[in-house]
Design an enzyme around this catalytic site. Structure first.
Site, PDB file in Angstrom:
ATOM      1  N   ASP A   1      -6.322  -3.143   3.342  1.00  0.00           N
ATOM      2  CA  ASP A   1      -5.078  -3.814   2.963  1.00  0.00           C
ATOM      3  C   ASP A   1      -3.973  -2.783   3.114  1.00  0.00           C
ATOM      4  OD1 ASP A   1      -6.572  -6.024   2.352  1.00  0.00           O
ATOM      5  OD2 ASP A   1      -6.610  -5.655   0.193  1.00  0.00           O
TER       6      ASP A   1
ATOM      7  N   ASP B   1     -11.695 -17.937   0.531  1.00  0.00           N
ATOM      8  CA  ASP B   1     -11.574 -17.169  -0.715  1.00  0.00           C
ATOM      9  C   ASP B   1     -12.360 -17.928  -1.766  1.00  0.00           C
ATOM     10  OD1 ASP B   1      -9.837 -14.987   0.024  1.00  0.00           O
ATOM     11  OD2 ASP B   1      -8.272 -16.489   0.292  1.00  0.00           O
TER      12      ASP B   1
END
Lengths: 214, 251
Positions: free
Chosen positions: B130, B11
């Site tokens: 997601d 990330d």
């Protein structure tokens, strides 16, 4: 040791940056081909390939590069073809049934069977036959939905298995064509690229294969 | 035969690897290229880089980050985060990505998946989904880091995205992400059975046993961040464990 100059054919490929970075890591000094003469005269040429069969051939034919690549392969001059680059050498592909391939190798490209994951995305075991001098046993990274099933006559070949055996690479003299991506195949791919570059760009080695010196 | 894939995820915000993205307390972990090189040497099969920059300056930095990672990386690199157009995808690819992940923008307009697949090939078009469990027992697509519920069935969306040309599904359980309680195996099973393309399980892993379970549930690859960041050599240990359990991994 100075870097080996290598000309890369801009096939409109999506991961050109990876191909160039891989060649640099292997000791190459890559530059993009500016036209058919470049491809014809270079000591070593790389044909990367990600994308559609028909679009790639149309682009190569309209720029005159198709014929130059075909001539190199037929005359055994040092050439590395990757993924779609290998498939373009054949006579046809199920991906684009109405389009003729370069016809430098008598093979047809077919879609993977229906009972396996497609695209084949990931690492697969590569087993070269005894005649291969570049490809060694190991794991290579593949990203393809189509493949060649039967090894062509007159070529050394390496195979892998994905719902049945398929051609992972073919080689003849200083011509190496891979279904997998050497530039994404870790240390194994780097070593393979280095072996090919050294053979392609070392006069003694290349001469014994009928290739040209750098 | 194809091996399963172990994917460390970075990330990245403003050019740095961060931790705690979806929660409070961002922490700077280090340079992405250093992480990527370390993971390749540990046996990682691919690297996934998610750009979580909130600003345009951060997004420009992401391109430099991709170039730096590409220079040292000899395995595939998937980049996602804020991809809204074919031009966005092209910039990431030109900087050195091999695959591009699309998420919120694809939910809004699935044509984006088709355009990326047609232009760069299906193997290049990763749809990132997601998914959050619903009260009715299904799964719903959430976007914008979970702040927006779409009402879209996650399994149906996976199928649609593949019809539009996606070559791979990066499936994150919003409920499990960051919980260290393991992947959502019901979700993995449902999506892996619904599509023919490879499915990457993501969200919730804290040990190799979780990864084995996701692979047995049908995932072709498993993704994790923290457990790899925190423990040097973890990729290799995960692979040793999977190999002992009879799963084919790349040595």
């Amino acid at each position: 040791m100075s870097a080996f100059e290598v000309v890369v054919v801009p096939t409109g490929t999506a991961n050109l940056a990876s191909v160039l970075a891989g060649l640099r890591r292997a000791g190459g000094a890559p530059r993009l081909a500016e036209g058919p003469r470049d491809v014809d005269r270079a000591a070593a040429v790389v044909v990367p390939g990600v994308g559609s069969y028909a679009a790639a051939l149309e682009s190569l034919r309209s720029s005159g590069l198709a014929e130059a690549i075909r001539d190199r392969v037929l005359s055994g001059r040092p050439t590395l073809l990757v993924c779609l680059g290998l498939q373009l050498l054949g006579e046809s592909s199920e991906e684009s049934p109405c389009v003729d391939g370069l016809g430098a190798v008598s093979v047809a490209v077919e879609r993977f069977a229906d009972d396996v994951v497609v695209p084949q995305l990931g690492w697969n075991r590569v087993e070269p036959d005894e005649a291969c001098r570049f490809v060694r046993p190991g794991h290579a990274y593949f990203a393809n939905s189509f493949r060649i099933v039967h090894s062509p006559e007159g070529w050394a070949s390496a195979t892998s298995v994905h719902g049945g055996s398929f051609v992972a690479a073919i080689e003849r003299g200083a011509v190496l064509a891979c279904q997998f991506h050497p530039e994404l195949s870790g240390a194994w791919g780097l070593d393979l690229t280095r072996r090919w570059l050294e053979a392609a760009c070392t006069p003694a080695k290349a001469a014994s294969d009928g290739g040209r010196s750098c | 035969m194809l091996t399963v894939r172990i994917l460390p995820c970075l990330d990245v915000r403003d050019g740095r690897v961060v931790k705690g993205v979806r929660f409070a307390g961002l922490r700077d972990m280090g340079a992405p290229a250093e992480f990527a090189a370390r993971y390749e040497s540990e046996g990682a099969d691919e690297i996934v880089l998610l750009d979580v920059s909130a600003t345009n300056e951060g997004r420009a930095a992401a391109l430099d980050t991709i170039r730096a990672v590409r220079d040292v990386l000899s395995i595939p690199l998937t980049v996602g985060g804020g991809v809204r157009s074919v031009d966005d995808a092209r910039r990431l690819l030109e900087a050195g990505a091999d695959k591009v992940g699309v998420n919120s923008a694809a939910v809004r307009d699935p044509e984006l998946v088709r355009e990326i697949a047609q232009r760069f090939g299906a193997q290049c078009a990763v749809v990132a989904i997601d998914a959050a469990a619903t009260a009715a027992g299904g799964y719903e697509v959430v976007t914008h880091s979970g702040t927006e519920r779409t009402g879209l069935d996650a399994v149906a969306w996976a199928r649609t995205a593949v019809e539009f040309g996606a070559g791979e599904v990066l499936l994150t359980s919003f409920d499990r992400d960051g919980t260290r309680s393991g992947y959502d195996l019901v979700l993995v099973d449902a999506v892996a059975n619904a599509v023919r393309v490879p499915v990457i399980a993501s969200g919730g892993a804290s040990d190799a046993g979780h990864m084995l379970a996701a692979l047995r549930a049908g995932a072709h690859a498993v993704l994790a961040a923290s457990i790899f960041h925190e423990s040097r050599g973890e990729v290799g240990r995960v692979k040793e464990f999977l190999s002992r359990e009879g799963v084919e991994v790349r040595p």
